[in-house]
Design an enzyme around this catalytic site. Sequence first.
Site, mmCIF file in Angstrom:
data_model
loop_
_atom_site.group_PDB
_atom_site.id
_atom_site.type_symbol
_atom_site.label_atom_id
_atom_site.label_comp_id
_atom_site.label_asym_id
_atom_site.label_seq_id
_atom_site.Cartn_x
_atom_site.Cartn_y
_atom_site.Cartn_z
ATOM 1 N N ASP A 38 15.111 40.897 29.903
ATOM 2 C CA ASP A 38 16.288 40.350 30.861
ATOM 3 C C ASP A 38 17.311 40.341 30.897
ATOM 4 O O ASP A 38 17.812 39.337 30.161
ATOM 5 C CB ASP A 38 15.230 38.837 31.688
ATOM 6 C CG ASP A 38 15.293 38.355 32.306
ATOM 7 O OD1 ASP A 38 16.198 38.963 33.131
ATOM 8 O OD2 ASP A 38 15.233 36.987 32.354
ATOM 9 N N ASP A 39 18.019 40.652 32.326
ATOM 10 C CA ASP A 39 19.775 40.451 31.831
ATOM 11 C C ASP A 39 20.106 41.876 30.508
ATOM 12 O O ASP A 39 20.997 41.216 29.809
ATOM 13 C CB ASP A 39 19.797 39.080 31.486
ATOM 14 C CG ASP A 39 20.429 38.398 32.938
ATOM 15 O OD1 ASP A 39 19.608 38.741 34.205
ATOM 16 O OD2 ASP A 39 20.605 37.147 32.727
ATOM 17 N N CYS A 78 17.212 39.435 39.599
ATOM 18 C CA CYS A 78 15.831 39.607 39.017
ATOM 19 C C CYS A 78 14.718 39.990 39.923
ATOM 20 O O CYS A 78 14.111 40.948 39.496
ATOM 21 C CB CYS A 78 15.365 38.360 38.051
ATOM 22 S SG CYS A 78 14.121 38.443 37.205
ATOM 23 N N ARG A 82 11.616 43.337 40.004
ATOM 24 C CA ARG A 82 10.669 43.011 39.193
ATOM 25 C C ARG A 82 10.178 43.871 40.449
ATOM 26 O O ARG A 82 8.960 44.340 40.359
ATOM 27 C CB ARG A 82 10.420 42.146 38.869
ATOM 28 C CG ARG A 82 11.166 41.564 37.873
ATOM 29 C CD ARG A 82 11.150 39.738 37.888
ATOM 30 N NE ARG A 82 12.638 40.150 36.225
ATOM 31 C CZ ARG A 82 12.322 39.653 34.936
ATOM 32 N NH1 ARG A 82 11.187 40.660 34.474
ATOM 33 N NH2 ARG A 82 13.088 39.806 33.898
ATOM 34 N N LYS A 132 7.562 36.882 31.771
ATOM 35 C CA LYS A 132 8.169 37.017 32.485
ATOM 36 C C LYS A 132 7.675 37.373 34.293
ATOM 37 O O LYS A 132 7.890 38.560 34.275
ATOM 38 C CB LYS A 132 9.381 36.511 33.257
ATOM 39 C CG LYS A 132 10.333 36.299 33.803
ATOM 40 C CD LYS A 132 12.091 36.757 33.971
ATOM 41 C CE LYS A 132 12.619 35.557 34.810
ATOM 42 N NZ LYS A 132 14.264 36.177 34.672
ATOM 43 N N HIS A 134 8.568 35.834 37.758
ATOM 44 C CA HIS A 134 9.495 35.594 38.891
ATOM 45 C C HIS A 134 9.352 36.688 40.401
ATOM 46 O O HIS A 134 10.277 37.100 40.798
ATOM 47 C CB HIS A 134 10.604 36.404 38.369
ATOM 48 C CG HIS A 134 11.943 35.251 38.216
ATOM 49 N ND1 HIS A 134 12.942 35.264 38.217
ATOM 50 C CD2 HIS A 134 11.933 34.203 39.772
ATOM 51 C CE1 HIS A 134 13.848 34.632 38.600
ATOM 52 N NE2 HIS A 134 12.967 33.348 39.859
ATOM 53 N N ASP A 288 15.873 44.705 33.759
ATOM 54 C CA ASP A 288 16.353 44.051 35.591
ATOM 55 C C ASP A 288 17.136 44.294 36.143
ATOM 56 O O ASP A 288 17.130 44.486 37.250
ATOM 57 C CB ASP A 288 14.903 43.016 35.778
ATOM 58 C CG ASP A 288 15.472 42.071 34.903
ATOM 59 O OD1 ASP A 288 16.831 41.648 34.303
ATOM 60 O OD2 ASP A 288 15.641 40.307 35.078
ATOM 61 N N ASN A 289 18.598 44.325 35.105
ATOM 62 C CA ASN A 289 19.441 44.299 35.508
ATOM 63 C C ASN A 289 20.657 43.894 34.754
ATOM 64 O O ASN A 289 20.060 44.527 33.373
ATOM 65 C CB ASN A 289 20.003 43.062 36.913
ATOM 66 C CG ASN A 289 19.813 41.365 36.497
ATOM 67 O OD1 ASN A 289 18.450 41.352 37.167
ATOM 68 N ND2 ASN A 289 19.833 41.253 35.113
#
Length: 539
Positions: A38-39, A78, A82, A132, A134, A288-289
């Site tokens: 994540d990030d 995010c 996903r 996660k 989301h 994710d990014n």
Amino acid sequence: MDSKSTLFILLSCISYVMIENGYAHAQEKPNIIFLYADDLGYGDLQSYGHPTSSTPNLNRLASEGLRFTQFYASAPVCSPSRAAILTGRYHIRSGVYPGVFDPLSSGGLPHNETTIAEVLQPLGYRTGIVGKWHLGVGEAGTYLPTSQGFQYYYGMPYSHDYCPCLVCFYPNSSCYDDCRTQMSSCPIYNGTTIVEQPANLTSIAKRLTAAAKEFIRESASSATPFFLYYAFLHTHHPQFAGEAFRNSTARGTFGDSLAEMDWGVGQVLQQLEESGLTSNTFIFFTSDNGPSLMREVRGGNAGLLKCGKGTTYEGGMRVPGIAHWPGRISPGRTMQLTAQIDLLPTVAKLAGAKLPSNVTLDGVDMSPVLFNSSESARESYSYYPENANPKFGMYALRWKQYKAHFYTQGWGKSRVSDRDCVATAKRTQHVPPLLYDLHQDASEQYNLVNSTIYPGVIAEITKLKAELDAGMVWAQSQTRKPEDENLEPCCNPGCTPFPQCCHCSSSHRDQAQGDHTLHGHTHDEHLHWIPESDGVDHR
């Protein structure tokens, strides 16, 4: 021995052989694991050049696997990424735009979208997600993973910054970044039941990893092929880490959080080895990014790429990608253009599954790249912004090594020296488009507008853009559906004062999780298995 006894023994032997052959056949289907950070930026891992990160397990994954240098997330934030990785479709087809879901969202990933879990289930795959989600919660958990083909879910429904957070580092250090103090505390779901609220960030990594390992153990013991989607909460802000990783790296809080995530990766690899599944398991690691530059040193690093999260510059959407399958995928590096939307058709090919027949897929099978990295999978890729809008369409388009920007826009607040990257850089249309050769200029520094190649390349890209725009159907936005404060997840529905009263005691959690026994096996860190039938941005 009479004829009946002889016949019984013969039939028994035949049955045994059939059972054994069936078992072998089941084992021929590859297990699939997605490890989703994540990030995490393109430049955050040791294997991608960071000098002070500590990621020995991801180093091993990269050295034994295929490392991608031209691999893309499907959006710079995010939720849309996903949605895309699970469906093989640009997120705007699913309505997961603009921005992301929050605890009040009434929308979610539409039920008519087909996820990888739903593609694999008909083949007898066990499907699980840890970490996660989301992609929405909705009324009575209608958008949770158990409604999207996942038989097992243990984790958090959205980012942990959507909740009040006070303690992030063992034993009681602050979280350093602001969180949503007006929201309910972060819940942990086991299936559709909240078993912990608030989530304890100093120990959550151990419990998520234990759940992932148990899912693998259970699948191995039943000789069932599986799809595990381990979506880490790391390294999203506010970073957090438990006792073993607090102050463990030279890179500060981000490095400590990254090290804890790397440990989780190592635990998954160890469990595969102990279960004898390493040679029959396809693993793909990605993020994710890009990094959240507005968090500065606690926000990650895009390496040599321009800008980060929230933007359609390379730093916002080009991310690490590592494919691992010992004996099947040769170690090395590939510069072929590939993307997360390519994973669904690729996994379907590897497993022998049928692709969804009622939808348009944007992903392509990249198995030629996996097994012969000199072959290409795709020739172009579209960049849609965080605030995607059909009025403006795609912001940029890559064709071969060339990238044209039709619009640019910054995101977030930061002291970053490149002012193109921050919120004060408003949406700007470029006529003629900006053009960069990403093979020679990955940092997007030198616009080729005056180059002799510009007219021909822009003509090709403009023609392609018109074709792609004509074939794109924008679904109704799910993230802009009406919000409802009553949708905030709460383990004590109807309590007051809401949402501050949404707390589960340890005794409540123990009762919800039972005796931590799975199918007759008891281990200290086991979590309850849910059977198949139980089925805004960050600014």
